[in-house]
Design a protein around this motif. Structure first.
Motif, PDB file in Angstrom:
ATOM      1  N   ARG A  81      33.745 -66.044  72.288  1.00 27.48           N
ATOM      2  CA  ARG A  81      32.382 -65.532  72.437  1.00 27.48           C
ATOM      3  C   ARG A  81      32.412 -64.466  73.521  1.00 27.48           C
ATOM      4  O   ARG A  81      32.933 -64.716  74.613  1.00 27.48           O
ATOM      5  N   GLU A 134      35.093 -59.484  70.410  1.00 30.94           N
ATOM      6  CA  GLU A 134      35.714 -60.766  70.043  1.00 30.94           C
ATOM      7  C   GLU A 134      37.042 -60.552  69.335  1.00 30.94           C
ATOM      8  O   GLU A 134      38.007 -61.266  69.573  1.00 30.94           O
ATOM      9  N   SER A 168      32.370 -59.743  66.481  1.00 29.09           N
ATOM     10  CA  SER A 168      32.172 -58.452  67.129  1.00 29.09           C
ATOM     11  C   SER A 168      33.510 -57.777  67.420  1.00 29.09           C
ATOM     12  O   SER A 168      34.579 -58.412  67.396  1.00 29.09           O
ATOM     13  N   HIS A 169      33.444 -56.490  67.744  1.00 27.95           N
ATOM     14  CA  HIS A 169      34.652 -55.748  68.109  1.00 27.95           C
ATOM     15  C   HIS A 169      35.293 -56.364  69.361  1.00 27.95           C
ATOM     16  O   HIS A 169      36.520 -56.509  69.430  1.00 27.95           O
TER      17      HIS A 169
END
Length: 140
Positions: free
Chosen positions: A78, A5, A2-3
């Motif tokens: 995460r 992360e 994800s962005h």
């Protein structure tokens, strides 16, 4: 990934680079005022607050300047909407320590929270498996 992360991975790599450079301001930059850190050296009940966290770094910088390594070799992140955690393994030791135990890794766990649009580190935990600590390097 994800962005969030990806942002956190960058933050952690930049933090590690600041540690290697001995850049205290950059080490502190992405930490909360109420940081809690459990470190390898004492105190065993950890350090609380950015001022106490700040005081732990100069002895470590001195040790690093003697040729020690502080290199991320594995990093997992995460992230949720406003909290995240990361864990990493680092190659961390003096040349002599790494020659004697080349596979030993520093274990790092980070707890982060989002403040506005920015991720910040609220918790750090550093440990080595089965390594004794020299009390002379401890910061009280």
């Amino acid at each position: 990934m994800s962005h969030a992360e990806a942002q956190i991975r960058t933050l952690i790599h930049e933090w590690a680079a600041a540690v290697r450079a001995g850049d205290l301001d950059a080490v502190l930059a992405d930490h909360t005022a109420d940081i809690v850190m459990f470190d390898v050296p004492p105190p065993q009940n950890g350090v609380r607050g950015i001022d106490a966290y700040r005081r732990t770094w100069p002895p470590f910088f001195t040790w690093l300047a003697g040729g020690a390594a502080f290199d991320i070799v594995e990093l997992e992140v995460r992230a949720g909407a406003d909290v995240a955690f990361a864990h990493a393994l680092l190659r961390c030791g003096s040349p002599e320590e790494l020659a004697a135990e080349p596979d030993t890794r520093l274990r790092l766990t980070l707890g982060l929270r989002k403040e506005g649009t920015r991720w910040v580190i609220a918790h750090e935990h550093h440990s080595f498996p089965n390594r004794a600590v020299d009390p002379a390097t401890a910061v009280e």
